[in-house]
Design a protein around this motif. Structure first.
Motif, PDB file in Angstrom:
ATOM      1  N   PRO A  46       0.836  -1.195   0.085  1.00  0.00           N
ATOM      2  CA  PRO A  46       0.032  -0.075   0.057  1.00  0.00           C
ATOM      3  C   PRO A  46       0.773   1.214   0.169  1.00  0.00           C
ATOM      4  CG  PRO A  46      -0.378  -1.347   2.053  1.00  0.00           C
ATOM      5  CD  PRO A  46       0.465  -2.073   1.243  1.00  0.00           C
ATOM      6  N   GLY A  47       1.987   1.189   0.417  1.00  0.00           N
ATOM      7  CA  GLY A  47       2.941   2.398   0.459  1.00  0.00           C
ATOM      8  C   GLY A  47       4.405   1.943   0.812  1.00  0.00           C
ATOM      9  N   VAL A  48       4.992   2.816   1.214  1.00  0.00           N
ATOM     10  CA  VAL A  48       6.604   2.660   1.115  1.00  0.00           C
ATOM     11  C   VAL A  48       6.966   3.360   2.855  1.00  0.00           C
ATOM     12  CG1 VAL A  48       7.351   3.072  -0.970  1.00  0.00           C
ATOM     13  CG2 VAL A  48       7.221   4.872   0.211  1.00  0.00           C
ATOM     14  N   GLY A  49       5.910   3.309   3.665  1.00  0.00           N
ATOM     15  CA  GLY A  49       6.189   3.655   4.951  1.00  0.00           C
ATOM     16  C   GLY A  49       6.347   2.443   5.816  1.00  0.00           C
ATOM     17  N   GLY A  50       6.485   1.253   5.414  1.00  0.00           N
ATOM     18  CA  GLY A  50       6.609   0.167   6.075  1.00  0.00           C
ATOM     19  C   GLY A  50       8.129  -0.224   6.072  1.00  0.00           C
ATOM     20  N   THR A  51       8.403  -1.570   6.077  1.00  0.00           N
ATOM     21  CA  THR A  51       9.794  -2.100   6.098  1.00  0.00           C
ATOM     22  C   THR A  51       9.832  -2.661   4.980  1.00  0.00           C
ATOM     23  OG1 THR A  51       9.025  -3.793   7.742  1.00  0.00           O
ATOM     24  CG2 THR A  51      10.176  -2.005   8.718  1.00  0.00           C
ATOM     25  N   LEU A  52       8.690  -2.876   4.207  1.00  0.00           N
ATOM     26  CA  LEU A  52       8.742  -3.753   3.173  1.00  0.00           C
ATOM     27  C   LEU A  52       8.217  -3.358   1.712  1.00  0.00           C
ATOM     28  CD1 LEU A  52       9.191  -6.826   1.809  1.00  0.00           C
ATOM     29  CD2 LEU A  52       6.892  -7.151   2.581  1.00  0.00           C
ATOM     30  N   GLU A  53       8.763  -3.463   0.716  1.00  0.00           N
ATOM     31  CA  GLU A  53       8.307  -2.899  -0.624  1.00  0.00           C
ATOM     32  C   GLU A  53       8.153  -3.994  -1.406  1.00  0.00           C
ATOM     33  OE1 GLU A  53       9.956   1.022  -2.283  1.00  0.00           O
ATOM     34  OE2 GLU A  53      10.991  -0.630  -3.510  1.00  0.00           O
ATOM     35  N   VAL A  54       6.779  -4.265  -2.079  1.00  0.00           N
ATOM     36  CA  VAL A  54       6.866  -5.230  -3.160  1.00  0.00           C
ATOM     37  C   VAL A  54       6.486  -4.578  -4.497  1.00  0.00           C
ATOM     38  CG1 VAL A  54       5.782  -7.486  -3.761  1.00  0.00           C
ATOM     39  CG2 VAL A  54       6.145  -7.126  -1.304  1.00  0.00           C
ATOM     40  N   LEU A  55       7.078  -4.789  -5.454  1.00  0.00           N
ATOM     41  CA  LEU A  55       6.881  -4.252  -6.617  1.00  0.00           C
ATOM     42  C   LEU A  55       6.717  -5.234  -7.926  1.00  0.00           C
ATOM     43  CD1 LEU A  55       9.981  -2.128  -6.722  1.00  0.00           C
ATOM     44  CD2 LEU A  55       7.660  -1.168  -6.346  1.00  0.00           C
ATOM     45  N   ARG A  56       6.011  -4.869  -8.663  1.00  0.00           N
ATOM     46  CA  ARG A  56       5.625  -5.725  -9.965  1.00  0.00           C
ATOM     47  C   ARG A  56       6.401  -4.740 -11.040  1.00  0.00           C
ATOM     48  NH1 ARG A  56       2.360  -6.086 -14.496  1.00  0.00           N
ATOM     49  NH2 ARG A  56       1.983  -7.981 -15.320  1.00  0.00           N
ATOM     50  N   SER A  57       7.399  -5.393 -11.895  1.00  0.00           N
ATOM     51  CA  SER A  57       7.990  -4.523 -12.758  1.00  0.00           C
ATOM     52  C   SER A  57       8.031  -5.203 -14.295  1.00  0.00           C
ATOM     53  CB  SER A  57       9.549  -4.632 -12.322  1.00  0.00           C
ATOM     54  OG  SER A  57       9.677  -3.943 -11.156  1.00  0.00           O
ATOM     55  N   GLN A  58       7.722  -4.378 -15.213  1.00  0.00           N
ATOM     56  CA  GLN A  58       7.622  -4.824 -16.500  1.00  0.00           C
ATOM     57  C   GLN A  58       8.993  -4.481 -17.018  1.00  0.00           C
ATOM     58  OE1 GLN A  58       4.186  -3.590 -18.529  1.00  0.00           O
ATOM     59  NE2 GLN A  58       3.108  -3.770 -16.632  1.00  0.00           N
ATOM     60  N   ILE A  59       9.797  -5.423 -17.648  1.00  0.00           N
ATOM     61  CA  ILE A  59      11.255  -4.917 -18.096  1.00  0.00           C
ATOM     62  C   ILE A  59      11.195  -5.250 -19.691  1.00  0.00           C
ATOM     63  CG2 ILE A  59      13.697  -5.630 -17.866  1.00  0.00           C
ATOM     64  CD1 ILE A  59      13.007  -6.827 -15.152  1.00  0.00           C
ATOM     65  N   PRO A  60      11.206  -4.014 -20.481  1.00  0.00           N
ATOM     66  CA  PRO A  60      10.959  -4.166 -21.945  1.00  0.00           C
ATOM     67  C   PRO A  60      12.055  -5.004 -22.794  1.00  0.00           C
ATOM     68  CG  PRO A  60      11.534  -2.118 -21.204  1.00  0.00           C
ATOM     69  CD  PRO A  60      11.292  -2.806 -20.044  1.00  0.00           C
ATOM     70  N   ALA A  61      11.781  -5.484 -23.608  1.00  0.00           N
ATOM     71  CA  ALA A  61      12.952  -6.496 -24.542  1.00  0.00           C
ATOM     72  C   ALA A  61      13.890  -5.181 -24.776  1.00  0.00           C
ATOM     73  CB  ALA A  61      12.336  -6.685 -25.752  1.00  0.00           C
ATOM     74  N   GLY A  62      15.059  -5.935 -24.716  1.00  0.00           N
ATOM     75  CA  GLY A  62      16.429  -5.079 -24.717  1.00  0.00           C
ATOM     76  C   GLY A  62      16.862  -4.177 -23.795  1.00  0.00           C
ATOM     77  N   PHE A  63      16.145  -4.298 -22.688  1.00  0.00           N
ATOM     78  CA  PHE A  63      16.543  -3.329 -21.469  1.00  0.00           C
ATOM     79  C   PHE A  63      17.956  -3.943 -20.826  1.00  0.00           C
ATOM     80  CE2 PHE A  63      17.282  -2.621 -16.954  1.00  0.00           C
ATOM     81  CZ  PHE A  63      16.897  -1.089 -16.862  1.00  0.00           C
ATOM     82  N   ASP A  64      18.926  -2.943 -20.564  1.00  0.00           N
ATOM     83  CA  ASP A  64      20.030  -3.169 -20.133  1.00  0.00           C
ATOM     84  C   ASP A  64      20.871  -2.135 -19.391  1.00  0.00           C
ATOM     85  OD1 ASP A  64      22.947  -3.807 -19.898  1.00  0.00           O
ATOM     86  OD2 ASP A  64      23.366  -3.934 -22.033  1.00  0.00           O
ATOM     87  N   ASN A  65      20.968  -2.184 -18.029  1.00  0.00           N
ATOM     88  CA  ASN A  65      21.511  -1.223 -17.300  1.00  0.00           C
ATOM     89  C   ASN A  65      22.814  -1.471 -16.731  1.00  0.00           C
ATOM     90  OD1 ASN A  65      20.171  -3.031 -15.221  1.00  0.00           O
ATOM     91  ND2 ASN A  65      20.475  -1.505 -13.875  1.00  0.00           N
ATOM     92  N   ARG A  66      23.617  -2.356 -17.611  1.00  0.00           N
ATOM     93  CA  ARG A  66      24.936  -2.938 -16.998  1.00  0.00           C
ATOM     94  C   ARG A  66      26.051  -1.494 -16.732  1.00  0.00           C
ATOM     95  NH1 ARG A  66      26.294  -7.654 -21.376  1.00  0.00           N
ATOM     96  NH2 ARG A  66      24.920  -6.037 -22.549  1.00  0.00           N
ATOM     97  N   GLU A  67      25.750  -0.544 -17.584  1.00  0.00           N
ATOM     98  CA  GLU A  67      26.486   0.626 -17.550  1.00  0.00           C
ATOM     99  C   GLU A  67      26.188   1.423 -16.331  1.00  0.00           C
ATOM    100  OE1 GLU A  67      29.347   1.270 -19.320  1.00  0.00           O
ATOM    101  OE2 GLU A  67      28.930  -0.646 -20.073  1.00  0.00           O
ATOM    102  N   GLU A  68      25.077   1.572 -16.011  1.00  0.00           N
ATOM    103  CA  GLU A  68      24.312   2.101 -14.968  1.00  0.00           C
ATOM    104  C   GLU A  68      23.829   1.223 -13.756  1.00  0.00           C
ATOM    105  OE1 GLU A  68      22.364   5.893 -15.928  1.00  0.00           O
ATOM    106  OE2 GLU A  68      22.866   5.886 -17.792  1.00  0.00           O
ATOM    107  N   PRO A  69      24.327   0.554 -13.094  1.00  0.00           N
ATOM    108  CA  PRO A  69      23.747  -0.421 -12.175  1.00  0.00           C
ATOM    109  C   PRO A  69      22.958   0.118 -11.089  1.00  0.00           C
ATOM    110  CG  PRO A  69      26.075  -0.467 -11.796  1.00  0.00           C
ATOM    111  CD  PRO A  69      25.737   0.284 -13.008  1.00  0.00           C
ATOM    112  N   PHE A  70      21.996  -0.527 -10.535  1.00  0.00           N
ATOM    113  CA  PHE A  70      21.361  -0.244  -9.278  1.00  0.00           C
ATOM    114  C   PHE A  70      22.220  -0.258  -8.194  1.00  0.00           C
ATOM    115  CE2 PHE A  70      17.847  -2.336 -12.131  1.00  0.00           C
ATOM    116  CZ  PHE A  70      17.191  -0.800 -12.541  1.00  0.00           C
ATOM    117  N   ARG A  71      21.717   0.388  -7.002  1.00  0.00           N
ATOM    118  CA  ARG A  71      22.397   0.079  -5.926  1.00  0.00           C
ATOM    119  C   ARG A  71      21.728   1.048  -4.663  1.00  0.00           C
ATOM    120  NH1 ARG A  71      28.836   0.993  -5.801  1.00  0.00           N
ATOM    121  NH2 ARG A  71      28.667  -1.124  -6.137  1.00  0.00           N
ATOM    122  N   HIS A  72      21.188   0.163  -3.793  1.00  0.00           N
ATOM    123  CA  HIS A  72      20.641   1.020  -2.937  1.00  0.00           C
ATOM    124  C   HIS A  72      20.665  -0.070  -1.640  1.00  0.00           C
ATOM    125  CE1 HIS A  72      17.364  -1.981  -3.813  1.00  0.00           C
ATOM    126  NE2 HIS A  72      17.675  -1.828  -4.902  1.00  0.00           N
ATOM    127  N   ALA A  73      20.295   0.610  -0.135  1.00  0.00           N
ATOM    128  CA  ALA A  73      20.548  -0.175   0.976  1.00  0.00           C
ATOM    129  C   ALA A  73      19.558  -1.264   1.027  1.00  0.00           C
ATOM    130  CB  ALA A  73      20.452   0.726   2.163  1.00  0.00           C
TER     131      ALA A  73
END
Length: 179
Positions: free
Chosen positions: A94-121
């Protein structure tokens, strides 16, 4: 509401407008306008403020929340960022105010973020619902097929590659919330 949350967070961190502006790389005047509810910040501005204040991005977007809440499929909060090449995130919690976040993500064909990887706590688990996906985590690579999951320390650099000609759909659980 954004302005009030921004001001309260800045004051709680004992930061002046100027100090926060310098840390976020934006003007003190813009922060002042936002705090007074007189602006519409870009996604990049919100990301910079969140990083400077050391809070998840969603900290600025959350509303009041009481107890467990139902999230209907047609009422999910959707996030699409032009800088992330068509990724679409839907918030299943329902929100991001708790301690857990659950996401559904659609990743398009050809998506590539190797040059800008994700990083978060935190920690993250990705479960592939459909398609195929290569996941890179701190130098290791994993080929995911439908039904596969991978869990990792999300403070490590991690990336996704959808080298197929079709989109992929994942469910991701993140703690603490990163949006």
């Amino acid at each position: 509401m954004l302005g009030q949350v921004l001001r309260e967070t800045r004051v709680a961190a004992h930061l002046s407008l100027e100090t926060l502006a310098a840390a976020a790389g934006i003007s003190a005047g813009l922060i002042s306008q936002l705090e007074r509810g007189r602006g519409n910040p870009s996604f990049l501005t919100l990301r910079r403020l969140a990083a400077a204040l050391q809070v998840p991005l969603g900290h600025f977007l959350q509303g009041p929340q009481t107890g467990p809440m139902l999230v209907r499929a047609d009422q999910r909060k959707r996030l699409r960022f032009p800088t992330e090449h068509g990724l679409m995130y839907e918030l299943l919690t329902p929100g991001v105010g708790g301690t857990l976040e659950v996401l559904r993500s659609q990743i398009p064909a050809g998506f590539d973020n190797r040059e800008e990887p994700f990083r978060h706590a935190g920690e993250e688990c990705v479960h592939l619902l459909s398609g195929t996906l290569r996941v890179g985590i701190s130098g290791r690579q994993f080929e995911l097929a439908e039904g596969d999951s991978v869990t990792y320390d999300s403070s490590l650099a991690h990336w996704w590659l959808n080298a197929s000609g079709a989109g992929a759909v994942i469910i991701g659980a993140v703690t603490p919330p990163s949006f």
